[in-house]
Structure formats: structure tokens, C-alpha cells
Design a protein around this motif. Structure first.
Motif, PDB file in Angstrom:
ATOM      1  N   SER A   1      43.641  56.047  47.362  1.00  0.00           N
ATOM      2  CA  SER A   1      42.972  54.767  47.601  1.00  0.00           C
ATOM      3  C   SER A   1      42.994  53.881  46.358  1.00  0.00           C
ATOM      4  O   SER A   1      43.264  52.680  46.453  1.00  0.00           O
ATOM      5  N   ILE A   2      42.724  54.471  45.206  1.00  0.00           N
ATOM      6  CA  ILE A   2      42.736  53.696  43.960  1.00  0.00           C
ATOM      7  C   ILE A   2      44.154  53.232  43.652  1.00  0.00           C
ATOM      8  O   ILE A   2      44.382  52.073  43.288  1.00  0.00           O
ATOM      9  N   GLY A   3      45.119  54.135  43.792  1.00  0.00           N
ATOM     10  CA  GLY A   3      46.513  53.768  43.549  1.00  0.00           C
ATOM     11  C   GLY A   3      46.987  52.675  44.495  1.00  0.00           C
ATOM     12  O   GLY A   3      47.681  51.742  44.080  1.00  0.00           O
ATOM     13  N   ALA A   4      46.599  52.761  45.765  1.00  0.00           N
ATOM     14  CA  ALA A   4      46.979  51.738  46.743  1.00  0.00           C
ATOM     15  C   ALA A   4      46.341  50.401  46.394  1.00  0.00           C
ATOM     16  O   ALA A   4      46.994  49.348  46.464  1.00  0.00           O
ATOM     17  N   SER A   5      45.079  50.434  45.994  1.00  0.00           N
ATOM     18  CA  SER A   5      44.393  49.211  45.602  1.00  0.00           C
ATOM     19  C   SER A   5      45.101  48.553  44.418  1.00  0.00           C
ATOM     20  O   SER A   5      45.325  47.336  44.404  1.00  0.00           O
ATOM     21  N   LEU A   6      45.464  49.361  43.431  1.00  0.00           N
ATOM     22  CA  LEU A   6      46.152  48.834  42.260  1.00  0.00           C
ATOM     23  C   LEU A   6      47.510  48.249  42.636  1.00  0.00           C
ATOM     24  O   LEU A   6      47.862  47.139  42.227  1.00  0.00           O
ATOM     25  N   CYS A   7      48.276  48.969  43.435  1.00  0.00           N
ATOM     26  CA  CYS A   7      49.594  48.469  43.857  1.00  0.00           C
ATOM     27  C   CYS A   7      49.461  47.165  44.632  1.00  0.00           C
ATOM     28  O   CYS A   7      50.186  46.200  44.373  1.00  0.00           O
ATOM     29  N   ASP A   8      48.534  47.142  45.592  1.00  0.00           N
ATOM     30  CA  ASP A   8      48.346  45.932  46.394  1.00  0.00           C
ATOM     31  C   ASP A   8      47.918  44.760  45.519  1.00  0.00           C
ATOM     32  O   ASP A   8      48.421  43.653  45.666  1.00  0.00           O
ATOM     33  N   TYR A   9      46.990  45.014  44.603  1.00  0.00           N
ATOM     34  CA  TYR A   9      46.503  43.957  43.728  1.00  0.00           C
ATOM     35  C   TYR A   9      47.637  43.410  42.854  1.00  0.00           C
ATOM     36  O   TYR A   9      47.788  42.201  42.706  1.00  0.00           O
ATOM     37  N   MET A  10      48.420  44.306  42.320  1.00  0.00           N
ATOM     38  CA  MET A  10      49.499  43.868  41.431  1.00  0.00           C
ATOM     39  C   MET A  10      50.578  43.099  42.187  1.00  0.00           C
ATOM     40  O   MET A  10      51.207  42.208  41.628  1.00  0.00           O
ATOM     41  N   ARG A  11      50.769  43.412  43.447  1.00  0.00           N
ATOM     42  CA  ARG A  11      51.739  42.665  44.254  1.00  0.00           C
ATOM     43  C   ARG A  11      51.238  41.245  44.541  1.00  0.00           C
ATOM     44  O   ARG A  11      52.021  40.315  44.611  1.00  0.00           O
ATOM     45  N   ARG A  12      49.917  41.104  44.701  1.00  0.00           N
ATOM     46  CA  ARG A  12      49.337  39.814  45.095  1.00  0.00           C
ATOM     47  C   ARG A  12      48.978  38.906  43.932  1.00  0.00           C
ATOM     48  O   ARG A  12      48.882  37.703  44.099  1.00  0.00           O
ATOM     49  N   SER A  13      48.707  39.457  42.771  1.00  0.00           N
ATOM     50  CA  SER A  13      48.165  38.644  41.682  1.00  0.00           C
ATOM     51  C   SER A  13      49.250  38.193  40.716  1.00  0.00           C
ATOM     52  O   SER A  13      50.347  38.743  40.690  1.00  0.00           O
ATOM     53  N   ARG A  14      48.892  37.209  39.906  1.00  0.00           N
ATOM     54  CA  ARG A  14      49.781  36.746  38.841  1.00  0.00           C
ATOM     55  C   ARG A  14      49.794  37.774  37.720  1.00  0.00           C
ATOM     56  O   ARG A  14      50.771  37.898  37.003  1.00  0.00           O
ATOM     57  N   ARG A  15      48.708  38.485  37.542  1.00  0.00           N
ATOM     58  CA  ARG A  15      48.534  39.635  36.655  1.00  0.00           C
ATOM     59  C   ARG A  15      48.410  39.322  35.176  1.00  0.00           C
ATOM     60  O   ARG A  15      48.053  40.189  34.407  1.00  0.00           O
ATOM     61  N   ALA A  16      48.700  38.133  34.734  1.00  0.00           N
ATOM     62  CA  ALA A  16      48.724  37.882  33.292  1.00  0.00           C
ATOM     63  C   ALA A  16      47.430  37.288  32.756  1.00  0.00           C
ATOM     64  O   ALA A  16      47.209  37.305  31.559  1.00  0.00           O
ATOM     65  N   ALA A  17      46.578  36.760  33.628  1.00  0.00           N
ATOM     66  CA  ALA A  17      45.323  36.179  33.172  1.00  0.00           C
ATOM     67  C   ALA A  17      44.386  37.297  32.708  1.00  0.00           C
ATOM     68  O   ALA A  17      44.436  38.412  33.232  1.00  0.00           O
ATOM     69  N   PRO A  18      43.542  37.009  31.725  1.00  0.00           N
ATOM     70  CA  PRO A  18      42.639  38.047  31.213  1.00  0.00           C
ATOM     71  C   PRO A  18      41.808  38.733  32.300  1.00  0.00           C
ATOM     72  O   PRO A  18      41.674  39.957  32.293  1.00  0.00           O
ATOM     73  N   LYS A  19      41.277  37.958  33.259  1.00  0.00           N
ATOM     74  CA  LYS A  19      40.471  38.569  34.322  1.00  0.00           C
ATOM     75  C   LYS A  19      41.323  39.521  35.164  1.00  0.00           C
ATOM     76  O   LYS A  19      40.879  40.603  35.534  1.00  0.00           O
ATOM     77  N   GLU A  20      42.547  39.120  35.444  1.00  0.00           N
ATOM     78  CA  GLU A  20      43.438  39.969  36.233  1.00  0.00           C
ATOM     79  C   GLU A  20      43.793  41.242  35.480  1.00  0.00           C
ATOM     80  O   GLU A  20      43.860  42.327  36.060  1.00  0.00           O
ATOM     81  N   LEU A  21      44.013  41.111  34.190  1.00  0.00           N
ATOM     82  CA  LEU A  21      44.308  42.300  33.385  1.00  0.00           C
ATOM     83  C   LEU A  21      43.105  43.243  33.352  1.00  0.00           C
ATOM     84  O   LEU A  21      43.275  44.464  33.366  1.00  0.00           O
ATOM     85  N   GLU A  22      41.902  42.701  33.328  1.00  0.00           N
ATOM     86  CA  GLU A  22      40.702  43.539  33.352  1.00  0.00           C
ATOM     87  C   GLU A  22      40.603  44.321  34.659  1.00  0.00           C
ATOM     88  O   GLU A  22      40.142  45.459  34.674  1.00  0.00           O
ATOM     89  N   ILE A  23      41.040  43.720  35.745  1.00  0.00           N
ATOM     90  CA  ILE A  23      41.019  44.412  37.037  1.00  0.00           C
ATOM     91  C   ILE A  23      42.035  45.546  37.042  1.00  0.00           C
ATOM     92  O   ILE A  23      41.757  46.647  37.546  1.00  0.00           O
ATOM     93  N   VAL A  24      43.192  45.327  36.448  1.00  0.00           N
ATOM     94  CA  VAL A  24      44.186  46.403  36.316  1.00  0.00           C
ATOM     95  C   VAL A  24      43.588  47.533  35.479  1.00  0.00           C
ATOM     96  O   VAL A  24      43.668  48.712  35.850  1.00  0.00           O
ATOM     97  N   LEU A  25      42.960  47.178  34.367  1.00  0.00           N
ATOM     98  CA  LEU A  25      42.347  48.188  33.501  1.00  0.00           C
ATOM     99  C   LEU A  25      41.242  48.947  34.228  1.00  0.00           C
ATOM    100  O   LEU A  25      41.105  50.164  34.056  1.00  0.00           O
ATOM    101  N   ALA A  26      40.467  48.272  35.045  1.00  0.00           N
ATOM    102  CA  ALA A  26      39.408  48.945  35.806  1.00  0.00           C
ATOM    103  C   ALA A  26      39.997  50.030  36.705  1.00  0.00           C
ATOM    104  O   ALA A  26      39.439  51.132  36.810  1.00  0.00           O
ATOM    105  N   HIS A  27      41.124  49.751  37.328  1.00  0.00           N
ATOM    106  CA  HIS A  27      41.791  50.752  38.162  1.00  0.00           C
ATOM    107  C   HIS A  27      42.206  51.967  37.318  1.00  0.00           C
ATOM    108  O   HIS A  27      42.015  53.113  37.733  1.00  0.00           O
ATOM    109  N   ILE A  28      42.779  51.691  36.155  1.00  0.00           N
ATOM    110  CA  ILE A  28      43.221  52.790  35.285  1.00  0.00           C
ATOM    111  C   ILE A  28      42.030  53.640  34.868  1.00  0.00           C
ATOM    112  O   ILE A  28      42.092  54.881  34.898  1.00  0.00           O
ATOM    113  N   LYS A  29      40.928  52.998  34.500  1.00  0.00           N
ATOM    114  CA  LYS A  29      39.727  53.740  34.097  1.00  0.00           C
ATOM    115  C   LYS A  29      39.178  54.577  35.240  1.00  0.00           C
ATOM    116  O   LYS A  29      38.726  55.712  35.030  1.00  0.00           O
ATOM    117  N   LEU A  30      39.216  54.035  36.451  1.00  0.00           N
ATOM    118  CA  LEU A  30      38.722  54.795  37.600  1.00  0.00           C
ATOM    119  C   LEU A  30      39.631  55.981  37.913  1.00  0.00           C
ATOM    120  O   LEU A  30      39.144  57.059  38.265  1.00  0.00           O
TER     121      LEU A  30
END
Length: 137
Positions: free
Chosen positions: A79-108
Motif C-alpha cells: 500500500s505504501i509503495g503503491a501510494s508512492l508510485c501513484d504520487y510520483m506519477r501524478r506530481s511534479r515532484r520537485a517542489a519542497p512540499k512534494e519532496l517532503e511527501i516522497v520523504l514521508a513515504h520513505i520514512k513510513l
């Protein structure tokens, strides 16, 4: 060639398959831990001026994590991996807030791996999945 009389029964074949999966589960736990360490290392060397190459590595590894977790009884990992993959496909990923969301997935993923949380994770898993939905929607 084996004859039908000496072939294992359906129940014996299922038991053998379940035993094989159980034996691979320990190997999977080790692989998950190694993958989480690799995610952390990728994150640590991420170039914030040009994060795309590192984020592509994160996405590739997250895709593998997503695909393997459920096979070994780690549905929360999937579920966490799917959430991360889906998020990364949908987002621009480079903004600080977006990077924090990627990091949150890694921490979880690290939390789940470090604590060997299997299955859906019970109430903890529900809270994690709910938090990720709130972050990624």
C-alpha cells in the motif's frame, strides 16, 4: 516420469507451496530492509537543484517494493509503495512540499520494515494509509 499414484495430493502440493513461500518470507524481510536502506541512501544524495535522476531511482525501487510486498504477506508495504508510485506519477515532484511527501513515504516504509509490520498492519496500518491519502490527494 512419475506416475499418478506416486504424485502428491492437492493438499500436499498446497502445503509445499505454502512452505516455500514461508521460507522465502525471511529472505523478503531482508530484501525489504535492504531496499529501505537504498531508498534512504538515494534520498541522502538527492540533488535538490536537479532531483529527477534520484527521484527516478526512488520510483523504480518503490515499484519493486509495491510489487513484492503482498506476495509475502506485507500488504501495508504494498500500500505504501503503491501510494508512492501513484504520487510520483501524478506530481511534479520537485517542489519542497512534494519532496517532503516522497520523504514521508520513505520514512513510513522504514518504520514498517524496522518493526516487521506484516499484513495490513491493523489499526497502525489504517492510520498510515489514511495519512498517506490525506497527503497525496
Amino acid at each position: 516420469m512419475a506416475n499418478l499414484k506416486s504424485s502428491p495430493s492437492y493438499e500436499e502440493m498446497i502445503a509445499q507451496a505454502e512452505a516455500a513461500v514461508a521460507a522465502l518470507r525471511d529472505t523478503y524481510r531482508e530484501q525489504l530492509a535492504a531496499d529501505v536502506v537504498a531508498l534512504g541512501e538515494i534520498w541522502d544524495r538527492l540533488d535538490l537543484e536537479n532531483p529527477d535522476p534520484g527521484l527516478q531511482e526512488v520510483q523504480s525501487l518503490a515499484h519493486n517494493i509495491k510489487g513484492q510486498g503482498g506476495s509475502f504477506g506485507y500488504d501495508l508495504v504494498t500500500s505504501i509503495g503503491a501510494s508512492l508510485c501513484d504520487y510520483m506519477r501524478r506530481s511534479r515532484r520537485a517542489a519542497p512540499k512534494e519532496l517532503e511527501i516522497v520523504l514521508a513515504h520513505i520514512k513510513l516504509l522504514k518504520l514498517v520494515s524496522d518493526n516487521d509490520i506484516s499484513g495490513a498492519g491493523g489499526e497502525t496500518g489504517e492510520r498510515i494509509v489514511g495519512r498517506l491519502r490525506a497527503l497525496t490527494d
